[in-house]
Write a protein that holds these residues in place. Sequence first.
Motif, PDB file in Angstrom:
ATOM      1  N   GLY A 191       8.309  -3.178   7.785  1.00 58.27           N
ATOM      2  CA  GLY A 191       9.045  -3.598   6.587  1.00 58.27           C
ATOM      3  C   GLY A 191      10.208  -2.667   6.294  1.00 58.27           C
ATOM      4  O   GLY A 191      11.308  -3.099   5.937  1.00 58.27           O
ATOM      5  N   SER A 193       6.935  -6.148   1.492  1.00 58.86           N
ATOM      6  CA  SER A 193       5.915  -6.518   0.513  1.00 58.86           C
ATOM      7  C   SER A 193       4.579  -6.782   1.203  1.00 58.86           C
ATOM      8  O   SER A 193       3.522  -6.340   0.746  1.00 58.86           O
ATOM      9  CB  SER A 193       6.381  -7.758  -0.262  1.00 58.86           C
ATOM     10  OG  SER A 193       5.379  -8.181  -1.161  1.00 58.86           O
ATOM     11  N   ALA A 201       3.206  -3.583   2.331  1.00 62.80           N
ATOM     12  CA  ALA A 201       2.685  -2.847   1.178  1.00 62.80           C
ATOM     13  C   ALA A 201       1.315  -3.381   0.768  1.00 62.80           C
ATOM     14  O   ALA A 201       0.409  -2.621   0.398  1.00 62.80           O
ATOM     15  CB  ALA A 201       3.671  -2.945   0.016  1.00 62.80           C
ATOM     16  N   GLY A 202       1.155  -4.743   0.861  1.00 62.06           N
ATOM     17  CA  GLY A 202      -0.153  -5.321   0.540  1.00 62.06           C
ATOM     18  C   GLY A 202      -1.223  -4.840   1.502  1.00 62.06           C
ATOM     19  O   GLY A 202      -2.332  -4.449   1.102  1.00 62.06           O
ATOM     20  N   ALA A 247      12.560  -7.320   2.674  1.00 63.57           N
ATOM     21  CA  ALA A 247      11.783  -7.059   1.456  1.00 63.57           C
ATOM     22  C   ALA A 247      10.433  -7.780   1.503  1.00 63.57           C
ATOM     23  O   ALA A 247       9.401  -7.240   1.077  1.00 63.57           O
ATOM     24  CB  ALA A 247      12.584  -7.500   0.233  1.00 63.57           C
ATOM     25  N   LYS A 248      10.450  -9.035   2.061  1.00 61.83           N
ATOM     26  CA  LYS A 248       9.184  -9.768   2.183  1.00 61.83           C
ATOM     27  C   LYS A 248       8.238  -9.048   3.148  1.00 61.83           C
ATOM     28  O   LYS A 248       7.042  -8.913   2.880  1.00 61.83           O
ATOM     29  CB  LYS A 248       9.459 -11.186   2.667  1.00 61.83           C
ATOM     30  CG  LYS A 248      10.128 -12.074   1.620  1.00 61.83           C
ATOM     31  CD  LYS A 248      10.356 -13.477   2.148  1.00 61.83           C
ATOM     32  CE  LYS A 248      11.025 -14.364   1.098  1.00 61.83           C
ATOM     33  NZ  LYS A 248      11.290 -15.731   1.615  1.00 61.83           N
TER      34      LYS A 248
END
Length: 330
Positions: A17, A232, A235-236, A228-229
Amino acid sequence: SDGAKALESGSQQLSEGIGSLSEGLGNAETGANALSEGLTTLDEGGKALAQGAGQLSDSSAQLSAGAKSLSDGATALSDGIGTLADGSESLIGGLDSLFDGIDKLSAGNSTLNGGLAQLSEGAGTLVGGTSQLSSGADSLSGGVVQLYDGAVSLDNGLAQISEGSGTLVSGTVKLSDGAVSLGSGIVQLYDGASSLDSGLSQLLGGSNKLASGSKTLADSTIKLSAGAKSLSGGAGTLSAGIGTLADGSKALIDGVGKLKDGAVELDDGMKKFYNDGISKIKNIADDELSGLVDNFKAVREVSQEYTSYSGISDDMDGTVKFIYTFDGTD
């Protein structure tokens, strides 16, 4: 182990990411640079357009001044032509008066000649001739007066013609100046139009670069959104890995606590083992080991001389083992 794997997976996705985000930021920077170049070109085109508009305004002002000078020259020329026409009319009137005076002078002269002829015809008709002579003299006097009036009118007409000629010359000069100003204004108008065309070309180029920069910026924004997706999602996953790691850390802490308790118990056991066993053995060894070792050495030396308890033949080999027993210790 599961927490470490989840953490590793989350870290990998986070790295991906971040890579996508970095790529998106790079594209965004490229788009921003292209947009900046487009804006710079647009600004230059605007400046050139403003300069061309300024030159066009100056040219228009000079053209207006030239047109005004031309108009003033035309007005002065018209006034000169009017004055010339008035002078011509006055001249014609003076000439008419002069011709009338000449006619009257000629008539008076004819009358005078007739009177003289009648005077010469005879003294008998002296009174009548004198009357006719008086009438001819009057006619001659009237003709002289008309001749004078015609001469005055002629002089006035000539003066008006001279004044009209001066006005005509002044109008011609103004007309020439107006034509020169008009030519200069036309040249500046052409220069202003050329500058305006150049400014419009630069403005068009700036608009094209601006459009290209906007497209690049839009593409960069799309990539940035994708990064960014991905970030994200990473990050999840990282969050899940951190949760698993937290659970594993809790279990590890519990295990460490139990290990600590076991270590304490082991330490207590080792102390007891030392006090109850090792310490006593050490004391015994310190007290009896020296003599015991000497006994062992003596027994070993003696045992090497024995090959059998009951005896064996000379062609046979034998060994004797000595077994030692000790009393237990309290």
